[in-house]
Design a protein around this motif. Structure first.
Motif, mmCIF file in Angstrom:
data_model
loop_
_atom_site.group_PDB
_atom_site.id
_atom_site.type_symbol
_atom_site.label_atom_id
_atom_site.label_comp_id
_atom_site.label_asym_id
_atom_site.label_seq_id
_atom_site.Cartn_x
_atom_site.Cartn_y
_atom_site.Cartn_z
ATOM 1 N N ARG A 14 6.160 3.079 21.385
ATOM 2 C CA ARG A 14 5.577 4.303 20.624
ATOM 3 C C ARG A 14 6.494 4.540 19.478
ATOM 4 N N ASN A 15 7.686 4.421 19.693
ATOM 5 C CA ASN A 15 8.578 4.930 18.565
ATOM 6 C C ASN A 15 8.575 3.789 17.429
ATOM 7 N N LEU A 16 8.303 2.686 17.760
ATOM 8 C CA LEU A 16 8.102 1.709 16.518
ATOM 9 C C LEU A 16 6.638 1.986 15.967
ATOM 10 N N LEU A 17 5.839 2.125 16.731
ATOM 11 C CA LEU A 17 4.374 2.266 15.876
ATOM 12 C C LEU A 17 4.490 3.571 15.300
ATOM 13 N N THR A 18 5.120 4.716 15.680
ATOM 14 C CA THR A 18 5.165 5.796 14.698
ATOM 15 C C THR A 18 5.676 5.584 13.635
ATOM 16 N N ARG A 19 7.120 4.772 13.496
ATOM 17 C CA ARG A 19 7.556 4.666 12.221
ATOM 18 C C ARG A 19 6.867 3.528 11.409
ATOM 19 N N LEU A 20 6.222 2.542 11.956
ATOM 20 C CA LEU A 20 5.290 1.797 11.124
ATOM 21 C C LEU A 20 4.311 2.842 10.315
ATOM 22 N N VAL A 21 3.552 3.660 11.088
ATOM 23 C CA VAL A 21 2.435 4.365 10.693
ATOM 24 C C VAL A 21 3.252 5.199 9.288
ATOM 25 N N LYS A 22 4.194 5.788 9.714
ATOM 26 C CA LYS A 22 4.802 6.521 8.537
ATOM 27 C C LYS A 22 5.093 5.720 7.502
ATOM 28 N N LYS A 23 5.793 4.583 7.559
ATOM 29 C CA LYS A 23 5.989 3.563 6.525
ATOM 30 C C LYS A 23 4.466 3.426 5.716
ATOM 31 N N LEU A 24 3.721 3.059 6.459
ATOM 32 C CA LEU A 24 2.368 2.560 5.902
ATOM 33 C C LEU A 24 1.750 3.742 5.064
ATOM 34 N N ARG A 25 2.022 5.083 5.632
ATOM 35 C CA ARG A 25 1.558 6.341 4.692
ATOM 36 C C ARG A 25 2.462 6.557 3.521
ATOM 37 N N LYS A 26 3.592 6.124 3.270
ATOM 38 C CA LYS A 26 4.336 6.135 2.171
ATOM 39 C C LYS A 26 3.874 5.114 1.095
ATOM 40 N N GLU A 27 3.417 3.883 1.789
ATOM 41 C CA GLU A 27 3.056 2.870 0.740
ATOM 42 C C GLU A 27 1.850 2.915 0.238
ATOM 43 N N SER A 28 1.110 4.080 0.372
ATOM 44 C CA SER A 28 -0.071 4.102 -0.256
ATOM 45 C C SER A 28 0.110 5.454 -1.287
ATOM 46 N N VAL A 29 0.252 5.027 -2.569
ATOM 47 C CA VAL A 29 0.428 6.135 -3.803
ATOM 48 C C VAL A 29 -0.862 7.041 -3.268
ATOM 49 N N GLU A 101 -15.535 7.223 -0.697
ATOM 50 C CA GLU A 101 -15.524 5.901 -0.174
ATOM 51 C C GLU A 101 -14.650 4.832 -1.034
ATOM 52 N N LYS A 102 -14.442 5.232 -2.371
ATOM 53 C CA LYS A 102 -13.551 4.399 -3.284
ATOM 54 C C LYS A 102 -12.212 4.629 -2.914
ATOM 55 N N MET A 103 -11.910 5.993 -2.614
ATOM 56 C CA MET A 103 -10.685 6.626 -2.369
ATOM 57 C C MET A 103 -10.115 6.032 -1.142
ATOM 58 N N LEU A 104 -10.953 5.903 0.106
ATOM 59 C CA LEU A 104 -10.769 5.357 1.286
ATOM 60 C C LEU A 104 -10.348 3.572 1.022
ATOM 61 N N THR A 105 -11.103 3.103 0.379
ATOM 62 C CA THR A 105 -10.922 1.717 0.218
ATOM 63 C C THR A 105 -9.710 1.291 -0.599
ATOM 64 N N GLN A 106 -9.199 2.119 -1.559
ATOM 65 C CA GLN A 106 -8.205 2.125 -2.340
ATOM 66 C C GLN A 106 -6.901 2.211 -1.551
ATOM 67 N N MET A 107 -6.927 3.398 -0.506
ATOM 68 C CA MET A 107 -5.827 3.807 0.307
ATOM 69 C C MET A 107 -5.628 2.686 1.380
ATOM 70 N N ARG A 108 -6.641 1.971 1.841
ATOM 71 C CA ARG A 108 -6.550 0.829 2.910
ATOM 72 C C ARG A 108 -5.913 -0.665 2.083
ATOM 73 N N ASN A 109 -6.514 -0.687 0.912
ATOM 74 C CA ASN A 109 -6.186 -2.073 0.218
ATOM 75 C C ASN A 109 -4.538 -1.691 -0.017
ATOM 76 N N GLU A 110 -4.047 -0.673 -0.498
ATOM 77 C CA GLU A 110 -2.781 -0.413 -0.866
ATOM 78 C C GLU A 110 -1.782 -0.672 0.454
ATOM 79 N N ARG A 111 -2.180 -0.356 1.580
ATOM 80 C CA ARG A 111 -1.669 -0.366 2.592
ATOM 81 C C ARG A 111 -1.534 -1.710 3.190
#
Length: 145
Positions: A14-29, A101-111
């Motif tokens: 749980r702790n590791l996955l939470t940290r990974l999700v936070k990291k991924l959120r930061k990586e999408s400008v 749709e474009k925004m979602l695709t761009q966020m996913r691609n960045e992550r």
């Protein structure tokens, strides 16, 4: 009864996955302008195509009032549209706009790009294979009711 070892594994995962999700959120400008619930709501709209605001609120486990605020913000950004129901004129259906749709695709691609690069640069070939093999048991956890 759960053993101490099982609980420790659960806590560590749980702790590791939470940290990974936070990291991924930061990586999408692109995604930084939206809250987690706003992004999640957009993903649900992409999956289901059209939903009532109350259905979205229920899926997100938030109040209808909170969902109304979220939809107002997303609508103001041009990411969602509202359309009256053809069967019940009192109901309004929400859907993603092409811009949403474009925004979602761009966020996913960045992550995805960041994560692929991080895996390649920090994991050996054997560790990458271990990650591939771990996907199935992780999916089972996610799909469990």
């Amino acid at each position: 009864m759960t053993s101490n070892q099982d609980t420790q594994l659960a806590t560590s995962l749980r702790n590791l996955l939470t940290r990974l999700v936070k990291k991924l959120r930061k990586e999408s400008v692109t995604g930084r302008q939206l809250s987690l619930t706003e992004r999640s709501s957009m993903a649900l709209l992409q999956e289901y195509k059209q939903l009532l605001p109350s259905e979205l609120a229920s899926m997100e486990k938030i109040t209808n009032q909170s969902m109304s605020q979220i939809l107002g913000h997303l609508s103001g950004l041009g990411y969602v549209s509202r359309k009256g129901s053809e069967t019940d004129k009192r109901k309004v259906l929400i859907s993603l706009t092409p811009e949403g749709e474009k925004m979602l695709t761009q966020m996913r691609n960045e992550r995805d790009e960041w994560l692929a690069k991080a895996i390649k640069e920090s994991c050996t070939d054997e560790e990458q294979e271990l990650l591939r093999r771990a996907l199935l048991p992780l999916k089972k956890l996610v799909d469990m009711d």
